[in-house]
Design a protein around this motif. Sequence first.
Motif, PDB file in Angstrom:
ATOM      1  N   VAL A  15       0.840  -1.199   0.000  1.00  3.30           N
ATOM      2  CA  VAL A  15       0.000   0.000   0.000  1.00  3.30           C
ATOM      3  C   VAL A  15       0.874   1.248   0.000  1.00  3.30           C
ATOM      4  O   VAL A  15       1.841   1.336   0.767  1.00  3.30           O
ATOM      5  N   SER A  16       0.526   2.194  -0.862  1.00  5.39           N
ATOM      6  CA  SER A  16       1.155   3.514  -0.850  1.00  5.39           C
ATOM      7  C   SER A  16       0.148   4.504  -0.278  1.00  5.39           C
ATOM      8  O   SER A  16      -0.962   4.637  -0.802  1.00  5.39           O
ATOM      9  N   ILE A  17       0.525   5.153   0.813  1.00  3.29           N
ATOM     10  CA  ILE A  17      -0.342   6.148   1.437  1.00  3.29           C
ATOM     11  C   ILE A  17       0.111   7.516   0.950  1.00  3.29           C
ATOM     12  O   ILE A  17       1.204   7.974   1.282  1.00  3.29           O
ATOM     13  N   CYS A  18      -0.719   8.167   0.138  1.00  2.00           N
ATOM     14  CA  CYS A  18      -0.345   9.417  -0.507  1.00  2.00           C
ATOM     15  C   CYS A  18      -0.915  10.607   0.262  1.00  2.00           C
ATOM     16  O   CYS A  18      -2.137  10.733   0.426  1.00  2.00           O
ATOM     17  N   ILE A  19      -0.025  11.466   0.710  1.00  2.00           N
ATOM     18  CA  ILE A  19      -0.407  12.655   1.480  1.00  2.00           C
ATOM     19  C   ILE A  19       0.007  13.898   0.709  1.00  2.00           C
ATOM     20  O   ILE A  19       1.177  14.065   0.364  1.00  2.00           O
ATOM     21  N   THR A  20      -0.946  14.761   0.416  1.00  2.00           N
ATOM     22  CA  THR A  20      -0.625  16.090  -0.099  1.00  2.00           C
ATOM     23  C   THR A  20      -0.769  17.071   1.046  1.00  2.00           C
ATOM     24  O   THR A  20      -1.713  17.008   1.831  1.00  2.00           O
ATOM     25  N   THR A  21       0.197  17.980   1.139  1.00  2.00           N
ATOM     26  CA  THR A  21       0.181  18.910   2.270  1.00  2.00           C
ATOM     27  C   THR A  21       0.610  20.297   1.825  1.00  2.00           C
ATOM     28  O   THR A  21       1.475  20.456   0.958  1.00  2.00           O
ATOM     29  N   TYR A  22      -0.020  21.289   2.437  1.00  2.00           N
ATOM     30  CA  TYR A  22       0.352  22.678   2.211  1.00  2.00           C
ATOM     31  C   TYR A  22       0.007  23.476   3.467  1.00  2.00           C
ATOM     32  O   TYR A  22      -1.166  23.573   3.844  1.00  2.00           O
ATOM     33  N   ASN A  23       1.034  23.959   4.136  1.00  2.00           N
ATOM     34  CA  ASN A  23       0.861  24.751   5.371  1.00  2.00           C
ATOM     35  C   ASN A  23       0.016  24.009   6.414  1.00  2.00           C
ATOM     36  O   ASN A  23      -0.940  24.556   6.967  1.00  2.00           O
ATOM     37  N   HIS A  24       0.397  22.775   6.687  1.00  2.00           N
ATOM     38  CA  HIS A  24      -0.324  21.938   7.649  1.00  2.00           C
ATOM     39  C   HIS A  24       0.503  21.688   8.909  1.00  2.00           C
ATOM     40  O   HIS A  24       0.411  20.623   9.512  1.00  2.00           O
ATOM     41  N   GLU A  25       1.331  22.655   9.297  1.00  2.00           N
ATOM     42  CA  GLU A  25       2.198  22.443  10.458  1.00  2.00           C
ATOM     43  C   GLU A  25       1.407  22.080  11.714  1.00  2.00           C
ATOM     44  O   GLU A  25       1.912  21.370  12.587  1.00  2.00           O
ATOM     45  N   LYS A  26       0.185  22.539  11.827  1.00  2.00           N
ATOM     46  CA  LYS A  26      -0.632  22.297  13.011  1.00  2.00           C
ATOM     47  C   LYS A  26      -1.174  20.868  13.048  1.00  2.00           C
ATOM     48  O   LYS A  26      -1.523  20.360  14.122  1.00  2.00           O
ATOM     49  N   TYR A  27      -1.206  20.207  11.889  1.00  2.00           N
ATOM     50  CA  TYR A  27      -1.910  18.925  11.800  1.00  2.00           C
ATOM     51  C   TYR A  27      -1.070  17.750  11.306  1.00  2.00           C
ATOM     52  O   TYR A  27      -1.460  16.603  11.468  1.00  2.00           O
ATOM     53  N   LEU A  32       0.363  11.879  10.540  1.00  2.00           N
ATOM     54  CA  LEU A  32       1.324  10.785  10.414  1.00  2.00           C
ATOM     55  C   LEU A  32       1.207   9.783  11.556  1.00  2.00           C
ATOM     56  O   LEU A  32       1.313   8.562  11.340  1.00  2.00           O
ATOM     57  N   ASN A  33       0.973  10.260  12.759  1.00  2.00           N
ATOM     58  CA  ASN A  33       0.819   9.338  13.893  1.00  2.00           C
ATOM     59  C   ASN A  33      -0.383   8.427  13.710  1.00  2.00           C
ATOM     60  O   ASN A  33      -0.376   7.268  14.148  1.00  2.00           O
ATOM     61  N   SER A  34      -1.428   8.931  13.049  1.00  2.00           N
ATOM     62  CA  SER A  34      -2.608   8.090  12.817  1.00  2.00           C
ATOM     63  C   SER A  34      -2.296   6.949  11.848  1.00  2.00           C
ATOM     64  O   SER A  34      -2.947   5.905  11.877  1.00  2.00           O
ATOM     65  N   ILE A  35      -1.293   7.151  10.999  1.00  2.00           N
ATOM     66  CA  ILE A  35      -0.833   6.065  10.120  1.00  2.00           C
ATOM     67  C   ILE A  35       0.027   5.080  10.910  1.00  2.00           C
ATOM     68  O   ILE A  35      -0.144   3.859  10.799  1.00  2.00           O
ATOM     69  N   PHE A  36       0.947   5.610  11.693  1.00  2.00           N
ATOM     70  CA  PHE A  36       1.840   4.743  12.461  1.00  2.00           C
ATOM     71  C   PHE A  36       1.080   3.832  13.418  1.00  2.00           C
ATOM     72  O   PHE A  36       1.572   2.756  13.784  1.00  2.00           O
ATOM     73  N   LEU A  37      -0.115   4.235  13.836  1.00  2.00           N
ATOM     74  CA  LEU A  37      -0.931   3.430  14.754  1.00  2.00           C
ATOM     75  C   LEU A  37      -1.724   2.333  14.049  1.00  2.00           C
ATOM     76  O   LEU A  37      -2.369   1.520  14.703  1.00  2.00           O
TER      77      LEU A  37
END
Length: 322
Positions: A15-27, A32-37
């Motif tokens: 599985v490839s988990i694809c994350i797009t992010t822009y100015n998401h320092e707060k979240y 990522l922790n929700s993936i690691f769990l």
Amino acid sequence: MALMEEQHNNTVPLVSICITTYNHEKYIEECLNSIFLQKFGGLYEIIICNDNSSDHTEAIVQKIMSEHPKGNTIRYFKNVPNLGYVKNTLFSFSKASGKYIAILDGDDSWINDSKLQQQYDFLEANPDFSSVGTDSKVIYEDLPLPSHSFSKHAGQVLTRDHLTDLKICQTSTIFFRKEILREDFPTDIISADRCLYLLAGCFGKLKVLPEQMATYRQFSSSISKNVTYEVMKKDFAIIPFIKKHNPEYSTLKLKTYFYYTLMSYSTVISKSNFYRAGIGYFFYNVLSKFSLNPLKLYSAMKWSRHTIKQKYEIKKQNHSFV
């Protein structure tokens, strides 16, 4: 475009988990922790495509990569200059090496630790399905509104005839076979998610698992809340793309769907353009439901007129007319 990429192990993930992010320092750390769990029996990779954020998103991601025990599952890219949401999403897909792709926006998170396993098991056991989503929990980040469920189709099996319905499942819950992607996926559109759902319907059914497995943050300033009529019109380019890959899609339903979105989601619109979109919606919706039964035909016309009137009042209340 300059790219920054970190090394990862050479084992091919499932599985490839694809994350797009822009100015998401707060979240992004919560994301990522929700993936690691996740309790997933196979290998996965996390592909993060940072669209040239101006905040500390990059520093947070790099810290997690270097310090977290599962940081080596991350492949990190930074776009300089930025690509925009749709092109960045497709760029993330192009870097995926897994059999399946799961999407997670950088300001969302997963709230069920068996999400990946359930979705992987479902597609492995059901080759006639191209994708599987879940319900999600909508959270209003800067508005005094209560959280609620997103999907109007939780627990359902959807075919292409249903994929022009509203609120199928939120983007951060979707899990699909990578093989459905096509190189001519349109880029000059605004709704990559709508295009992806319809494309999935070209190659199989979609299942929406009933449980809320992700959060979906809503912001008053988000792109989807401030889109103009002219920008929304770009999504009509999705119709020939979908018809090319599955001619059995109903053109009437597709046009009804996109005229509805044009009428509903354009938050900056003139009254004349609203009426144009409303007439298009009325015409194609009635045609798509046409019946020689006078009562059914009257019902379709009445409901279409009611919908247009309702959307007009919402635009008026929100001061959307210019």
